[in-house]
Scaffold this motif. Structure first.
Motif, mmCIF file in Angstrom:
data_model
loop_
_atom_site.group_PDB
_atom_site.id
_atom_site.type_symbol
_atom_site.label_atom_id
_atom_site.label_comp_id
_atom_site.label_asym_id
_atom_site.label_seq_id
_atom_site.Cartn_x
_atom_site.Cartn_y
_atom_site.Cartn_z
ATOM 1 N N MET A 45 58.186 50.387 17.487
ATOM 2 C CA MET A 45 58.518 51.595 18.235
ATOM 3 C C MET A 45 57.718 51.612 19.546
ATOM 4 N N THR A 46 58.396 52.003 20.644
ATOM 5 C CA THR A 46 57.653 52.093 21.908
ATOM 6 C C THR A 46 56.889 53.423 21.958
ATOM 7 N N ALA A 47 55.942 53.477 22.883
ATOM 8 C CA ALA A 47 55.168 54.712 23.054
ATOM 9 C C ALA A 47 56.100 55.868 23.417
ATOM 10 N N ALA A 48 57.086 55.612 24.266
ATOM 11 C CA ALA A 48 58.011 56.677 24.684
ATOM 12 C C ALA A 48 58.802 57.205 23.490
ATOM 13 N N GLU A 49 59.274 56.268 22.637
ATOM 14 C CA GLU A 49 60.032 56.709 21.448
ATOM 15 C C GLU A 49 59.133 57.492 20.497
ATOM 16 N N ALA A 50 57.907 57.007 20.344
ATOM 17 C CA ALA A 50 56.961 57.692 19.454
ATOM 18 C C ALA A 50 56.748 59.128 19.927
ATOM 19 N N LEU A 51 56.565 59.293 21.232
ATOM 20 C CA LEU A 51 56.327 60.640 21.774
ATOM 21 C C LEU A 51 57.521 61.541 21.551
ATOM 22 N N GLN A 52 58.702 60.968 21.780
ATOM 23 C CA GLN A 52 59.902 61.792 21.675
ATOM 24 C C GLN A 52 60.143 62.276 20.237
ATOM 25 N N THR A 53 60.043 61.342 19.285
ATOM 26 C CA THR A 53 60.322 61.767 17.898
ATOM 27 C C THR A 53 59.227 62.710 17.402
#
Ligand code: GLN
Length: 284
Positions: A1-9
């Motif tokens: 998982m990318t940092a951006a995806e982690a933040l979003q979820t």
């Protein structure tokens, strides 16, 4: 998982759990996991989390969704620019209390060796910032909780002021430490009326120590004790500085007047709530 995806979820998960500032909290936690300043996250949006980071991240988000305070998960809170260790034994320092700290060091920084008492020191945040701004001050930090004093001592050491602070364990309502006269007594005492405790935000109700919140039936119990105990122990030029709860400033000023104090100053916080009461002894 990318940092951006982690933040979003995580932002969605935390919002669903009723967290007040889900995106901001997710950013603080991700910065903690990636071990970088929060301001640098924007540069790392495409970073892939390692397995270890992902495991740590998942656990932190589960805990934050359970409404464990952000500062307990990070292990620290920033107060007047200083990072303070916090845990479940101490109240997480609040931004509005920084106003009390500024008033406190402002009032004694011109004195050569002022004697200051922080009544109910908790994490030690007030005593420590006063000691850090006024190197000549003799600061006493009082708390009823030995576990809180462990945290306060660790914070004083972290900021290099442990040698300037005397720690005292005891219930301040039963008496103040030392025989000396004070230039300043400051307190952010427990001030929530007992009946209001169940309605507090989950993070506060379940994770801040009740000892640091419960101000008795009307929330004013500690102010009454302070009004009585501090007056005979203050120098004639001394001051008592108190943080008060929403809507309590006038009542606290009235009970101080009744106990024989002089005029009070009431100062608003950034939300225009009267938050600080500053009292002086009446002129003889
Ligand atoms: N400011 C804290 C809160 O609203 C209460 C702290 C206190 O009782 N001194 O949760």
């Amino acid at each position: 998982m990318t940092a951006a995806e982690a933040l979003q979820t995580a932002t969605t998960t935390l919002a669903t759990a009723g967290v007040e500032a889900p995106r901001v909290d997710a950013e603080w936690l991700l910065a903690h996991v990636l071990d970088c300043p929060r301001a640098e996250l924007a540069l790392r949006h495409s970073n892939i989390l390692t397995d270890a980071q992902q495991t740590e991240w998942d656990a932190l988000i589960v805990q934050r969704a359970e409404r464990i305070p952000l500062q307990h998960l990070l292990g620290t809170a920033v107060f007047c620019g200083l990072e303070m260790e916090v845990n479940a034994h101490v109240l997480v320092p609040r931004p509005e209390t920084e106003l009390l700290a500024e008033q406190a060091w402002g009032s004694v920084s011109g004195l050569p060796s002022p004697t200051v008492l922080d009544f109910g020191t908790g994490s030690g945040c007030l005593a420590i910032v006063v000691a850090a701004h006024c190197p000549g001050a003799r600061v006493m930090a009082l708390d009823v909780s030995p576990e809180a004093l462990v945290v306060a001592r660790a914070n004083a050491e972290r900021h290099g002021v442990a040698a300037h602070i005397e720690f005292h364990e005891g219930d301040g309502r039963e008496g103040l430490p030392s025989e000396d006269a004070f230039d300043l007594v400051l307190a952010n005492p427990p001030y929530i009326p007992t009946g209001d405790l169940p309605a507090l935000q989950t993070e506060v109700r379940e994770h801040d120590p009740a000892l640091a919140l419960d101000g008795g039936v009307d929330g004013l119990e500690f102010y009454r004790a302070l009004a009585k105990l501090v007056l005979p122990r203050l120098k004639p030029t001394g001051r008592l500085m108190l943080e008060v709860g929403d809507g309590q400033a006038e009542a606290v000023a009235a009970l101080l007047a009744e106990a024989g104090w002089g005029e009070c100053d009431l100062l608003p916080d950034l939300n225009k709530v009267l938050r600080i009461v500053i009292a002086s002894p009446a002129n003889p």
